[in-house]
Design a protein around this motif. Sequence first.
Motif, PDB file in Angstrom:
ATOM      1  N   VAL A   1      42.317  -5.117  58.280  1.00 18.91           N
ATOM      2  CA  VAL A   1      42.292  -6.404  57.580  1.00 18.91           C
ATOM      3  C   VAL A   1      43.688  -6.680  57.046  1.00 18.91           C
ATOM      4  CG1 VAL A   1      41.152  -7.778  55.807  1.00 18.91           C
ATOM      5  CG2 VAL A   1      40.018  -5.725  56.687  1.00 18.91           C
ATOM      6  N   VAL A   2      44.187  -7.867  57.287  1.00 20.48           N
ATOM      7  CA  VAL A   2      45.458  -8.273  56.696  1.00 20.48           C
ATOM      8  C   VAL A   2      45.145  -9.120  55.469  1.00 20.48           C
ATOM      9  CG1 VAL A   2      47.606  -9.552  57.023  1.00 20.48           C
ATOM     10  CG2 VAL A   2      46.599  -8.279  58.943  1.00 20.48           C
ATOM     11  N   VAL A   3      45.814  -8.799  54.364  1.00 18.14           N
ATOM     12  CA  VAL A   3      45.681  -9.578  53.127  1.00 18.14           C
ATOM     13  C   VAL A   3      47.076 -10.032  52.740  1.00 18.14           C
ATOM     14  CG1 VAL A   3      44.929  -9.541  50.719  1.00 18.14           C
ATOM     15  CG2 VAL A   3      43.749  -8.117  52.420  1.00 18.14           C
ATOM     16  N   THR A   4      47.264 -11.336  52.605  1.00 23.69           N
ATOM     17  CA  THR A   4      48.604 -11.813  52.254  1.00 23.69           C
ATOM     18  C   THR A   4      48.528 -13.001  51.303  1.00 23.69           C
ATOM     19  OG1 THR A   4      50.711 -12.601  53.148  1.00 23.69           O
ATOM     20  CG2 THR A   4      48.735 -13.284  54.341  1.00 23.69           C
ATOM     21  N   ASP A   5      49.495 -13.076  50.403  1.00 25.02           N
ATOM     22  CA  ASP A   5      49.619 -14.253  49.534  1.00 25.02           C
ATOM     23  C   ASP A   5      50.851 -15.054  49.939  1.00 25.02           C
ATOM     24  OD1 ASP A   5      51.704 -12.701  48.699  1.00 25.02           O
ATOM     25  OD2 ASP A   5      51.158 -12.694  46.584  1.00 25.02           O
ATOM     26  N   GLY A   6      51.394 -14.731  51.095  1.00 25.08           N
ATOM     27  CA  GLY A   6      52.592 -15.411  51.574  1.00 25.08           C
ATOM     28  C   GLY A   6      53.862 -14.678  51.179  1.00 25.08           C
ATOM     29  N   ALA A   7      53.806 -13.915  50.073  1.00 24.89           N
ATOM     30  CA  ALA A   7      54.973 -13.160  49.623  1.00 24.89           C
ATOM     31  C   ALA A   7      54.827 -11.670  49.960  1.00 24.89           C
ATOM     32  CB  ALA A   7      55.164 -13.339  48.122  1.00 24.89           C
ATOM     33  N   THR A   8      53.631 -11.152  49.782  1.00 21.04           N
ATOM     34  CA  THR A   8      53.357  -9.737  50.077  1.00 21.04           C
ATOM     35  C   THR A   8      52.215  -9.665  51.086  1.00 21.04           C
ATOM     36  OG1 THR A   8      53.970  -9.129  47.818  1.00 21.04           O
ATOM     37  CG2 THR A   8      52.724  -7.496  49.080  1.00 21.04           C
ATOM     38  N   THR A   9      52.407  -8.824  52.093  1.00 16.47           N
ATOM     39  CA  THR A   9      51.376  -8.651  53.117  1.00 16.47           C
ATOM     40  C   THR A   9      50.932  -7.194  53.143  1.00 16.47           C
ATOM     41  OG1 THR A   9      52.292 -10.440  54.452  1.00 16.47           O
ATOM     42  CG2 THR A   9      50.870  -8.866  55.593  1.00 16.47           C
ATOM     43  N   LEU A  10      49.635  -6.974  53.021  1.00 19.21           N
ATOM     44  CA  LEU A  10      49.071  -5.622  53.079  1.00 19.21           C
ATOM     45  C   LEU A  10      48.119  -5.522  54.266  1.00 19.21           C
ATOM     46  CD1 LEU A  10      48.115  -5.124  49.300  1.00 19.21           C
ATOM     47  CD2 LEU A  10      50.217  -4.396  50.463  1.00 19.21           C
ATOM     48  N   LEU A  11      48.049  -4.324  54.809  1.00 16.07           N
ATOM     49  CA  LEU A  11      47.070  -4.039  55.858  1.00 16.07           C
ATOM     50  C   LEU A  11      46.070  -3.067  55.243  1.00 16.07           C
ATOM     51  CD1 LEU A  11      46.506  -4.484  58.916  1.00 16.07           C
ATOM     52  CD2 LEU A  11      48.007  -2.541  59.381  1.00 16.07           C
ATOM     53  N   VAL A  12      44.791  -3.400  55.270  1.00 18.21           N
ATOM     54  CA  VAL A  12      43.778  -2.460  54.793  1.00 18.21           C
ATOM     55  C   VAL A  12      43.157  -1.819  56.023  1.00 18.21           C
ATOM     56  CG1 VAL A  12      41.664  -2.133  53.460  1.00 18.21           C
ATOM     57  CG2 VAL A  12      43.332  -3.854  52.739  1.00 18.21           C
ATOM     58  N   ASP A  13      43.405  -0.542  56.196  1.00 17.66           N
ATOM     59  CA  ASP A  13      43.018   0.248  57.358  1.00 17.66           C
ATOM     60  C   ASP A  13      43.773  -0.201  58.612  1.00 17.66           C
ATOM     61  OD1 ASP A  13      41.273   1.986  56.039  1.00 17.66           O
ATOM     62  OD2 ASP A  13      39.547   0.662  56.303  1.00 17.66           O
ATOM     63  N   CYS A  14      43.895   0.747  59.538  1.00 15.52           N
ATOM     64  CA  CYS A  14      44.564   0.451  60.805  1.00 15.52           C
ATOM     65  C   CYS A  14      43.824   1.261  61.870  1.00 15.52           C
ATOM     66  CB  CYS A  14      46.051   0.835  60.718  1.00 15.52           C
ATOM     67  SG  CYS A  14      47.017   0.290  62.141  1.00 15.52           S
ATOM     68  N   GLY A  15      42.623   0.799  62.176  1.00 17.24           N
ATOM     69  CA  GLY A  15      41.733   1.558  63.044  1.00 17.24           C
ATOM     70  C   GLY A  15      41.819   1.221  64.516  1.00 17.24           C
ATOM     71  N   PHE A  16      42.753   0.327  64.841  1.00 14.93           N
ATOM     72  CA  PHE A  16      43.072   0.072  66.251  1.00 14.93           C
ATOM     73  C   PHE A  16      44.422   0.723  66.535  1.00 14.93           C
ATOM     74  CE2 PHE A  16      40.632  -3.579  64.669  1.00 14.93           C
ATOM     75  CZ  PHE A  16      39.560  -3.554  65.538  1.00 14.93           C
ATOM     76  N   SER A  17      44.774   0.857  67.809  1.00 15.04           N
ATOM     77  CA  SER A  17      46.101   1.385  68.113  1.00 15.04           C
ATOM     78  C   SER A  17      47.141   0.458  67.495  1.00 15.04           C
ATOM     79  CB  SER A  17      46.305   1.451  69.628  1.00 15.04           C
ATOM     80  OG  SER A  17      46.427   0.135  70.147  1.00 15.04           O
ATOM     81  N   ALA A  18      48.342   0.983  67.285  1.00 17.93           N
ATOM     82  CA  ALA A  18      49.405   0.162  66.692  1.00 17.93           C
ATOM     83  C   ALA A  18      49.662  -1.067  67.566  1.00 17.93           C
ATOM     84  CB  ALA A  18      50.671   0.991  66.547  1.00 17.93           C
ATOM     85  N   LYS A  19      49.645  -0.854  68.873  1.00 18.16           N
ATOM     86  CA  LYS A  19      49.902  -1.954  69.798  1.00 18.16           C
ATOM     87  C   LYS A  19      48.827  -3.045  69.672  1.00 18.16           C
ATOM     88  CE  LYS A  19      50.582  -2.631  74.735  1.00 18.16           C
ATOM     89  NZ  LYS A  19      50.414  -2.040  76.054  1.00 18.16           N
ATOM     90  N   GLU A  20      47.577  -2.604  69.631  1.00 18.68           N
ATOM     91  CA  GLU A  20      46.473  -3.558  69.523  1.00 18.68           C
ATOM     92  C   GLU A  20      46.491  -4.264  68.156  1.00 18.68           C
ATOM     93  OE1 GLU A  20      44.643  -4.697  71.747  1.00 18.68           O
ATOM     94  OE2 GLU A  20      42.968  -5.649  70.698  1.00 18.68           O
TER      95      GLU A  20
END
Length: 275
Positions: free
Chosen positions: A21-40
Motif C-alpha cells: 500500500v502506498v500512503v502519501t500526502d504529496g510531501a512524504t510517501t510511505l510503502l506499507v509492506d512490499c509483498g510483490f517483487s521489487a520490479k512488480e
Amino acid sequence: MPSPSHLRIVFLGSGSAGNAVVVTDGATTLLVDCGFSAKETTRRMALAGLAAEDVAAILVTHEHSDHIRGVEVFQRRHGMAAVACTLGTRRAAGFDALFGEVRTLAIGEAERFGTLTVVPFRTSHDAAEPVGYRIESDGGQRLGLATDTGVLSVEAAEALADVDLLGLESNHDVRMLENGPYPYYLKRRIRSEQGHLSNADACDALERLASDRLRRVFALHRSTTNNSASIVKRELAARAEAIGLRVPVDVAPQDDVLDSCPPQGSLFGEEGGEL
Ligand SMILES: [Zn+2]
Ligand SMILES: [Zn+2]
C-alpha cells in the motif's frame, strides 16, 4: 495533485499473493509492506503515476512472505527507503542481516516519517510481533490499516476509532472456506484468533469502528478462493446501511491497483470544482 496533507492511498494489490500500500500526502510517501517483487511493485506504482524513488520508508506489518517478498531488493534499488517494523518482525524476517539500519517501532508509540505520523498497533496473527498502522497527516487526516488479524482487539479498535479512511481485512466467507478446497489444518488456521477476519468479522468490526469521521472503507486481503468481491461489498455495504453509516466500500483487488484519489479525482472528485 491532492492538496498538501490530503492523504492519498494506493493499494497496489491485496491478498495472499502479495500486499503493498502506498500512503502519501504529496510531501512524504510511505510503502506499507512490499509483498510483490521489487520490479512488480515499481510497475504497479507507475500505473498510479507514483515513483519508487519517492518512497521514504517501507513499514512492514509482519514477516509473512506475502508482505515482505520485495522489501530487500526494493530497498537496495531505492536506497532512500528506510525499513521500519517492530523488533519481533525485524528478527523474524532476518532484516538485520539484510539492511545496515532498521527503524524499530514500538507498539503504541508515535514515530515521525517526514510529514506523516505513524503509530503501530498490535494485531492478532500467527507471526512474531504483527501490527497494523495508523497514519496521520499534518493536516489531521487519519488512515487505519488492519489486515492479517484473527480478531479486532480492544487495542486495535481504539487505534482505529477515529480514522477518516479505514483499510479493513475481509478475508473469507465462512461457508465458502468450510466448503472449499483448503486442507483442514489451513481452514482451522485461517479461522483461528491468530488467522484472518471473515466477512462477518469485518462487518462486526465496521460496526465497532463506525464514527462521524469515517469517510471511506477499503476491504483488504480478500481470498480469491474462499470469497468474492461482490459478497464482501454487499455484506459490508448492508451492515453500513443497517447502522446508518454512509460510507462507500471498495474492495482492494489482488491483481490491480485501487487508488483513493485517481488523477482525474482532482478534477471531478468530491472536492468538486478544484480544477
Ligand atoms: Zn497476508
Ligand atoms: Zn500473514
